[in-house]
Scaffold this active site. Structure first.
Site, PDB file in Angstrom:
ATOM      1  N   GLY A 106      49.460  57.401  85.814  1.00 48.44           N
ATOM      2  CA  GLY A 106      49.904  56.586  84.607  1.00 48.44           C
ATOM      3  C   GLY A 106      49.223  55.509  84.222  1.00 48.44           C
ATOM      4  N   PHE A 110      48.304  46.570  81.161  1.00 47.45           N
ATOM      5  CA  PHE A 110      47.546  45.823  81.831  1.00 47.45           C
ATOM      6  C   PHE A 110      46.981  46.581  83.043  1.00 47.45           C
ATOM      7  CE2 PHE A 110      50.376  42.549  80.072  1.00 47.45           C
ATOM      8  CZ  PHE A 110      49.123  42.001  79.117  1.00 47.45           C
ATOM      9  N   VAL A 113      47.872  53.211  86.991  1.00 46.14           N
ATOM     10  CA  VAL A 113      48.471  53.497  88.302  1.00 46.14           C
ATOM     11  C   VAL A 113      48.053  54.571  88.825  1.00 46.14           C
ATOM     12  CG1 VAL A 113      50.864  53.782  88.980  1.00 46.14           C
ATOM     13  CG2 VAL A 113      50.596  52.337  86.993  1.00 46.14           C
ATOM     14  N   ASP A 234      58.936  46.182  76.774  1.00 48.06           N
ATOM     15  CA  ASP A 234      58.070  47.161  76.545  1.00 48.06           C
ATOM     16  C   ASP A 234      58.858  48.508  77.122  1.00 48.06           C
ATOM     17  OD1 ASP A 234      56.004  48.559  75.618  1.00 48.06           O
ATOM     18  OD2 ASP A 234      54.561  48.494  77.258  1.00 48.06           O
TER      19      ASP A 234
END
Length: 389
Positions: A106, A110, A113, A234
């Site tokens: 992912g 910022f 993953v 978000d």
């Protein structure tokens, strides 16, 4: 000599002279500029030169410290799950093969993953934050300790964190089925964890989509109802993960902000993803609100219903480009509710009244007027009246 030839020769000569003058002038200016830079560097105070050197040449013989911490050394880790042993930065580097691109599952706000298997055998998701994700370690630790206490079946749990120097690494529970975005828009899969025939994701049935929508709504309502509410800022398909039972888990709190006291907003700069950002943010509002989350959730509902991305225009019936929210409004005016549902869903699964009810809830959330949007608790109540199988 012919007069026209003389004119040509004169023009060429003039061009050469002017070019030479420009070249000489440029060289003189360049030399002067270089000389001035040298003089400026020589006049730099000693402490400034040392500061520059300290930023560019790290001292590996001493532990790094953050001035925010009043001499507290950065180099710690913590876990919020009693079943998980304390993890070190060394173990996370090993578990992610030194943060190999091949293990990226992912790309959140910022940071990336990574899928990782700890030495204990536990599978986790590891998020390596970019350097500008948090200004100081004190802010980072406080945020993680707050989010680490959140326990809800529709919110991805933060299991712990590691921090050393400028590195900030989060450890999340691993959610096997990947992101909702992948299931809505990416039908191919090379992952063994994805459920589907021959490595291909099957289209999500209507009942599963309603179940996912309900789960996202419950997670958001929980965040908004905390004593110190949390605004996600978000909400989008890639920030919703699905487990083996296709239960939705809200992820990526990289942009989340807590609201202090009784305020219904938090002062912060506009953030989010185009297509999901509420219109008031784009109009210059600087306050993130719970109603902003509600708008993003409404847009996400429309994406789940239609299978169309909200951040990319597509051709409408008249051949002109249109975006998702505007297209849905035009379909509602014509009462074409079933026609707007994702074409991958079997029409035999759909009931006109049920589709109309879900679309109505979504458009109420995604209305431009933030003052008349329902709260997430009200949305949950409305959605709970829709049966799932």
């Amino acid at each position: 000599m012919d007069s026209s030839l003389q004119s040509i020769i004169a023009a060429i000569a003039s061009f050469i002279v002017v070019t030479c003058l420009f070249a000489v002038t440029f060289m003189i200016c360049k030399a002067a500029s270089k000389r001035q830079r040298v003089l400026n560097q020589q006049r730099l105070p000693v402490r400034t030169t040392r500061a520059i050197r300290s930023r560019t040449v790290p001292d590996n013989n001493h532990p790094k410290k953050d001035p925010d911490l009043n001499s507290i050394t950065i180099g710690e880790s913590a876990t919020f799950d009693p079943a998980l042993s304390k993890v070190s930065i060394e173990e996370l580097v090993r578990a992610t093969a030194n943060f190999s691109p091949e293990l990226i599952v992912g790309d959140g706000s910022f940071g990336y993953v990574y899928k990782a298997k700890l030495s204990s055998g536990v599978m986790v998701a590891v998020k390596k934050l970019s350097a500008d994700a948090f200004q100081g370690f004190r802010e980072f630790r406080a945020e993680m300790e707050t989010l680490g206490k959140i326990v809800h079946p529709n919110i991805v749990k933060i299991l712990g964190y590691c921090a050393t120097g400028s590195e900030r690494i989060l450890v999340y529970e691993y959610v096997a089925q990947g992101s909702l975005d992948q299931w809505l828009h990416d039908t191919s899969s090379s992952s063994e964890d994805d459920v589907g025939l021959s490595g291909v994701r099957f289209p999500l049935p209507w009942s599963t989509r309603i179940k996912i929508i309900q789960g996202i709504a419950r997670g958001l309502a929980f965040m908004h109802s905390l004593e110190t509410p949390i605004i996600h800022r978000d909400i989008k398909a890639s920030n919703v993960l699905l487990d083996e039972n296709f239960v939705a888990h809200i992820a990526d709190f990289g942009l989340a902000r807590r609201m202090e006291g009784s305020h219904s907003h938090v002062s912060t700069q506009v953030a989010g993803t185009m297509g999901y950002i509420p219109p008031e943010y784009l109009s210059g509002a600087t306050m993130a609100t719970m109603m902003g989350d509600v708008y993003s959730f409404g847009v996400l509902m429309l994406e789940i219903i239609t299978g169309k991305r909200p951040n990319f225009p597509f051709k409408g019936e008249d051949g002109k480009e249109i975006r998702l929210v505007q297209w849905v409004h035009s379909m509602v005016v014509k009462e074409q509710y079933v026609e707007m549902v994702d074409a991958n869903i079997l029409k035999s699964e759909l009931k006109q009244n049920e589709v109309m009810e879900v679309v109505t809830i979504a458009t109420m959330c995604a209305t431009e007027n933030g003052k008349i949007r329902p709260s997430m608790e009200e949305v949950v109540q409305e959605l709970d009246g829709i049966p799932t199988t």
